[in-house]
Design a protein around this motif. Structure first.
Motif, PDB file in Angstrom:
ATOM      1  N   ALA A  16       0.829  -1.213   0.000  1.00  0.00           N
ATOM      2  CA  ALA A  16       0.000   0.000   0.000  1.00  0.00           C
ATOM      3  C   ALA A  16       0.856   1.253   0.000  1.00  0.00           C
ATOM      4  CB  ALA A  16      -0.931  -0.011   1.204  1.00  0.00           C
ATOM      5  N   ALA A  17       1.926   1.257   0.783  1.00  0.00           N
ATOM      6  CA  ALA A  17       2.797   2.428   0.852  1.00  0.00           C
ATOM      7  C   ALA A  17       3.465   2.693  -0.492  1.00  0.00           C
ATOM      8  CB  ALA A  17       3.853   2.233   1.942  1.00  0.00           C
ATOM      9  N   ALA A  18       3.966   1.637  -1.142  1.00  0.00           N
ATOM     10  CA  ALA A  18       4.633   1.806  -2.437  1.00  0.00           C
ATOM     11  C   ALA A  18       3.658   2.362  -3.470  1.00  0.00           C
ATOM     12  CB  ALA A  18       5.208   0.468  -2.906  1.00  0.00           C
ATOM     13  N   GLY A  19       2.454   1.793  -3.522  1.00  0.00           N
ATOM     14  CA  GLY A  19       1.471   2.257  -4.485  1.00  0.00           C
ATOM     15  C   GLY A  19       1.013   3.679  -4.228  1.00  0.00           C
ATOM     16  N   ARG A  20       0.868   4.038  -2.959  1.00  0.00           N
ATOM     17  CA  ARG A  20       0.421   5.393  -2.609  1.00  0.00           C
ATOM     18  C   ARG A  20       1.503   6.418  -2.941  1.00  0.00           C
ATOM     19  NH1 ARG A  20      -4.110   6.671   0.760  1.00  0.00           N
ATOM     20  NH2 ARG A  20      -3.973   8.726   1.785  1.00  0.00           N
ATOM     21  N   LEU A  21       2.762   6.059  -2.682  1.00  0.00           N
ATOM     22  CA  LEU A  21       3.864   6.958  -3.031  1.00  0.00           C
ATOM     23  C   LEU A  21       3.925   7.181  -4.545  1.00  0.00           C
ATOM     24  CD1 LEU A  21       6.606   5.639  -0.597  1.00  0.00           C
ATOM     25  CD2 LEU A  21       5.814   8.012  -0.728  1.00  0.00           C
ATOM     26  N   ALA A  22       3.674   6.114  -5.306  1.00  0.00           N
ATOM     27  CA  ALA A  22       3.714   6.237  -6.763  1.00  0.00           C
ATOM     28  C   ALA A  22       2.636   7.173  -7.279  1.00  0.00           C
ATOM     29  CB  ALA A  22       3.557   4.857  -7.401  1.00  0.00           C
ATOM     30  N   ARG A  23       1.558   7.311  -6.512  1.00  0.00           N
ATOM     31  CA  ARG A  23       0.470   8.205  -6.916  1.00  0.00           C
ATOM     32  C   ARG A  23       0.640   9.616  -6.353  1.00  0.00           C
ATOM     33  NH1 ARG A  23      -1.022   3.110  -6.965  1.00  0.00           N
ATOM     34  NH2 ARG A  23      -2.694   2.357  -8.317  1.00  0.00           N
ATOM     35  N   ARG A  24       1.623   9.799  -5.489  1.00  0.00           N
ATOM     36  CA  ARG A  24       1.876  11.108  -4.898  1.00  0.00           C
ATOM     37  C   ARG A  24       3.058  11.833  -5.555  1.00  0.00           C
ATOM     38  NH1 ARG A  24      -2.616  11.030  -2.757  1.00  0.00           N
ATOM     39  NH2 ARG A  24      -3.048  10.624  -0.557  1.00  0.00           N
ATOM     40  N   LEU A  25       4.017  11.065  -6.114  1.00  0.00           N
ATOM     41  CA  LEU A  25       5.257  11.643  -6.621  1.00  0.00           C
ATOM     42  C   LEU A  25       5.390  11.415  -8.125  1.00  0.00           C
ATOM     43  CD1 LEU A  25       7.603  10.319  -3.794  1.00  0.00           C
ATOM     44  CD2 LEU A  25       6.596  12.613  -3.960  1.00  0.00           C
ATOM     45  N   PRO A  27       7.119  10.236 -11.446  1.00  0.00           N
ATOM     46  CA  PRO A  27       8.080   9.148 -11.695  1.00  0.00           C
ATOM     47  C   PRO A  27       9.446   9.635 -12.131  1.00  0.00           C
ATOM     48  CG  PRO A  27       6.392   9.245 -13.412  1.00  0.00           C
ATOM     49  CD  PRO A  27       5.938  10.159 -12.323  1.00  0.00           C
ATOM     50  N   GLU A  28       9.513  10.801 -12.751  1.00  0.00           N
ATOM     51  CA  GLU A  28      10.823  11.310 -13.153  1.00  0.00           C
ATOM     52  C   GLU A  28      11.625  11.814 -11.960  1.00  0.00           C
ATOM     53  OE1 GLU A  28       7.779  14.576 -14.305  1.00  0.00           O
ATOM     54  OE2 GLU A  28       7.901  12.383 -14.173  1.00  0.00           O
ATOM     55  N   ASP A  29      10.927  12.041 -10.832  1.00  0.00           N
ATOM     56  CA  ASP A  29      11.606  12.540  -9.634  1.00  0.00           C
ATOM     57  C   ASP A  29      11.920  11.451  -8.621  1.00  0.00           C
ATOM     58  OD1 ASP A  29      11.441  15.088 -10.630  1.00  0.00           O
ATOM     59  OD2 ASP A  29       9.728  15.681  -9.405  1.00  0.00           O
ATOM     60  N   ALA A  30      11.134  10.377  -8.621  1.00  0.00           N
ATOM     61  CA  ALA A  30      11.277   9.345  -7.591  1.00  0.00           C
ATOM     62  C   ALA A  30      11.336   7.958  -8.215  1.00  0.00           C
ATOM     63  CB  ALA A  30      10.110   9.426  -6.599  1.00  0.00           C
ATOM     64  N   ALA A  31      12.310   7.170  -7.786  1.00  0.00           N
ATOM     65  CA  ALA A  31      12.425   5.767  -8.182  1.00  0.00           C
ATOM     66  C   ALA A  31      11.988   4.916  -6.995  1.00  0.00           C
ATOM     67  CB  ALA A  31      13.850   5.428  -8.594  1.00  0.00           C
ATOM     68  N   ILE A  32      10.877   4.213  -7.142  1.00  0.00           N
ATOM     69  CA  ILE A  32      10.315   3.429  -6.041  1.00  0.00           C
ATOM     70  C   ILE A  32      10.556   1.948  -6.311  1.00  0.00           C
ATOM     71  CG2 ILE A  32       8.237   2.879  -4.735  1.00  0.00           C
ATOM     72  CD1 ILE A  32       7.116   5.600  -5.716  1.00  0.00           C
ATOM     73  N   THR A  33      11.281   1.295  -5.406  1.00  0.00           N
ATOM     74  CA  THR A  33      11.579  -0.127  -5.527  1.00  0.00           C
ATOM     75  C   THR A  33      10.925  -0.870  -4.379  1.00  0.00           C
ATOM     76  OG1 THR A  33      13.718   0.346  -6.564  1.00  0.00           O
ATOM     77  CG2 THR A  33      13.388  -1.873  -5.684  1.00  0.00           C
ATOM     78  N   LEU A  34      10.124  -1.861  -4.699  1.00  0.00           N
ATOM     79  CA  LEU A  34       9.437  -2.677  -3.706  1.00  0.00           C
ATOM     80  C   LEU A  34      10.086  -4.055  -3.681  1.00  0.00           C
ATOM     81  CD1 LEU A  34       7.063  -3.097  -1.714  1.00  0.00           C
ATOM     82  CD2 LEU A  34       5.650  -3.721  -3.692  1.00  0.00           C
ATOM     83  N   VAL A  35      10.667  -4.417  -2.547  1.00  0.00           N
ATOM     84  CA  VAL A  35      11.400  -5.678  -2.422  1.00  0.00           C
ATOM     85  C   VAL A  35      10.528  -6.704  -1.695  1.00  0.00           C
ATOM     86  CG1 VAL A  35      13.491  -6.799  -1.557  1.00  0.00           C
ATOM     87  CG2 VAL A  35      13.568  -4.398  -2.310  1.00  0.00           C
ATOM     88  N   ASN A  36      10.335  -7.854  -2.320  1.00  0.00           N
ATOM     89  CA  ASN A  36       9.534  -8.915  -1.704  1.00  0.00           C
ATOM     90  C   ASN A  36       9.999 -10.261  -2.221  1.00  0.00           C
ATOM     91  OD1 ASN A  36       7.131  -9.237   0.115  1.00  0.00           O
ATOM     92  ND2 ASN A  36       6.389 -10.449  -1.616  1.00  0.00           N
ATOM     93  N   ALA A  37       9.938 -11.282  -1.384  1.00  0.00           N
ATOM     94  CA  ALA A  37      10.447 -12.600  -1.776  1.00  0.00           C
ATOM     95  C   ALA A  37       9.450 -13.395  -2.599  1.00  0.00           C
ATOM     96  CB  ALA A  37      10.835 -13.394  -0.532  1.00  0.00           C
ATOM     97  N   GLU A  38       8.165 -12.991  -2.607  1.00  0.00           N
ATOM     98  CA  GLU A  38       7.147 -13.718  -3.363  1.00  0.00           C
ATOM     99  C   GLU A  38       6.582 -12.831  -4.455  1.00  0.00           C
ATOM    100  OE1 GLU A  38       4.655 -16.666  -1.069  1.00  0.00           O
ATOM    101  OE2 GLU A  38       5.160 -15.300   0.562  1.00  0.00           O
ATOM    102  N   GLY A 317       7.367  19.542  -0.132  1.00  0.00           N
ATOM    103  CA  GLY A 317       7.079  20.776   0.565  1.00  0.00           C
ATOM    104  C   GLY A 317       5.620  20.936   0.927  1.00  0.00           C
ATOM    105  N   GLY A 318       4.897  19.837   0.984  1.00  0.00           N
ATOM    106  CA  GLY A 318       3.485  19.879   1.318  1.00  0.00           C
ATOM    107  C   GLY A 318       3.238  19.844   2.812  1.00  0.00           C
ATOM    108  N   LYS A 319       1.966  19.776   3.177  1.00  0.00           N
ATOM    109  CA  LYS A 319       1.580  19.767   4.576  1.00  0.00           C
ATOM    110  C   LYS A 319       1.618  18.349   5.115  1.00  0.00           C
ATOM    111  CE  LYS A 319      -2.198  21.127   7.671  1.00  0.00           C
ATOM    112  NZ  LYS A 319      -3.569  21.709   7.750  1.00  0.00           N
ATOM    113  N   ARG A 387       3.126  15.212  -7.481  1.00  0.00           N
ATOM    114  CA  ARG A 387       3.832  16.461  -7.273  1.00  0.00           C
ATOM    115  C   ARG A 387       5.337  16.301  -7.472  1.00  0.00           C
ATOM    116  NH1 ARG A 387       0.614  20.296  -5.040  1.00  0.00           N
ATOM    117  NH2 ARG A 387      -1.428  19.603  -4.251  1.00  0.00           N
ATOM    118  N   ARG A 388       5.943  17.399  -7.825  1.00  0.00           N
ATOM    119  CA  ARG A 388       7.392  17.405  -8.054  1.00  0.00           C
ATOM    120  C   ARG A 388       8.138  17.521  -6.732  1.00  0.00           C
ATOM    121  NH1 ARG A 388      10.526  17.731 -12.151  1.00  0.00           N
ATOM    122  NH2 ARG A 388       8.810  18.153 -13.584  1.00  0.00           N
TER     123      ARG A 388
END
Length: 404
Positions: A16-25, A27-38, A317-319, A387-388
């Motif tokens: 949930a955190a990875a997906g929510r971050l991807a919708r907040r930032l 993609p050209e500014d943030a590289a989000i890597t989700l590590v899981n064994a399955e 720089g948001g609230k 957001r940037r």
């Protein structure tokens, strides 16, 4: 350069955190890597269903995160160095085989490795008891239950939510077995009077024997022993006496509790390392009444939202979010056709109101489906603006290294 966010663990909270971050930032500014064994999402709240032979829907991460910009890395986390801001992982092949070791560098780390079963140090538990805190454990129990002859005794140890759900699920699916529950306290003693009455009626209807105030002190291949010396026959013992967090955090310089949980503030940020956030069972966060949040999906999902929104706010720089984390109810399945919804105060104490029976079972099923849906839809379907990033914390020079 992109801000590197590494999320460890893809259970309810990490995914949930990875997906929510991807919708907040952006993609050209943030590289989000989700590590899981399955490679697919595990509905942990349904492991008692898997254990009795029910088939669960497949939820591959490749589909869940398609088009989001989240990179899913199939790997096992073997180490975290919060001073060097690196994570050591061992890649996992599609067939489950472990491959080469890698070292990932991060600017922000979201630690969501969760928890596993807790043997409580009781002799014989690790050798003879089964756990349902993981999919492999539930599948092993499934195979064992399938081989049992009619009349075989099954003992579920632990009178909490997991134990109650496991005992009723097994008894309903296999009425030919002799199912018992061994509880440290009284049956459902945390529930309201209405909740306790309904729970006892269901246990009586399903023929489940209850051993109350019976702390188990030993487990053998064919029995469990309780504190007063009584021996209870058990062809299969199912151990559900709480959870133990992943041990990696304790080996770092992070500020952790005696149980190994990472101490965090109201935004799920580590109190000792501001570039680390801990969510779900891995984090020690305080809720209403200054009480620690309990290990549960009910705690983990809002923790994930809080952390993701806080990370995005600090970078753009948001609230900062200021949403109180609180409880509303405890949802308990009692087999497939019965249930119990215990309404609670904000700090998780039972109130008089409770929903029982078939309607409660439907309610619980809706909650379970909603929890899985919210992982794939972490902003609950509400359109968001990416957001940037306007502030970039100092980073290590290296990006990804492969140890010699």
């Amino acid at each position: 350069m992109q801000h590197r966010i590494v999320v460890l663990g893809a259970g309810y909270t990490g995914a949930a955190a990875a997906g929510r971050l991807a919708r907040r930032l952006r993609p050209e500014d943030a590289a989000i890597t989700l590590v899981n064994a399955e490679p697919d999402f595990v509905e942990r709240v349904r492991m008692h269903q898997l254990a009795v032979g029910q088939n669960l829907a497949s939820r591959p991460f490749s589909e869940m995160f398609a088009g989001t910009g989240v990179e899913v890395k199939l790997a096992k986390v073997t180490g975290v160095d919060v001073d060097r801001k690196t994570v050591t992982v061992t890649a996992v092949a599609a067939n489950g085989a472990e491959e080469r070791e890698e070292e990932l560098s991060y600017d922000t780390l979201v630690y969501a490795l969760g928890s596993g079963w807790n043997s409580q140090g009781v002799p014989g538990t690790t050798e003879y008891a089964h756990e349902i805190a993981s999919r492999p454990g539930a599948l092993r129990l499934r195979e064992r239950l399938a081989r049992l002859d009619a009349g075989a005794p099954v003992v579920v140890v632990g009178g909490g939510l997991t134990g109650v759900e496991a005992a009723t699920e097994i008894a309903e699916a296999r009425p030919d077995l002799d199912v018992a529950l061994a509880a440290h306290g009284g049956l459902g003693d945390w529930l309201s009077p209405k909740g306790r009455r309904h729970l006892r009626r269901v246990f009586d209807r399903l023929g489940i024997t209850v051993h109350e105030h019976a702390a188990v002190t030993g487990v053998a291949a064919d029995r469990v022993t309780v504190a007063d010396g009584t021996s209870v026959p058990a062809a299969v013992t199912v151990w559900t006496t709480g959870f133990a967090v992943h041990p990696i955090a304790r080996a770092t310089t992070l500020d952790v509790t005696g149980t190994g949980q990472i101490v965090v503030d109201a935004t799920m940020r580590s109190v000792s390392h501001p570039d680390v956030y801990a969510i779900g069972d891995a984090g020690m966060a305080m809720g209403p009444g200054d009480k620690p949040l309990r290990m549960s999906c009910a705690s983990g999902t809002p923790m994930a939202w809080q952390a993701a929104d806080a990370i995005a706010a600090r970078l753009t720089g948001g609230k900062l979010p200021n949403v109180p984390l609180r409880y509303f109810n405890q949802c308990i399945s009692l087999g497939r056709r019965d249930g119990l919804i215990q309404y609670v105060t904000a700090d998780d104490r039972a109130v008089r109101a409770a929903l029982t029976g078939r309607l409660a079972a439907v309610y619980k099923e809706v909650i379970c489906k909603g929890a899985a849906w919210s992982v794939a839809n972490p902003t609950l379907g509400i359109p968001t603006r990416r957001r940037r990033i306007v502030r970039e914390p100092a980073r290590a020079a290296a990006t990804v290294r492969t140890p010699a």
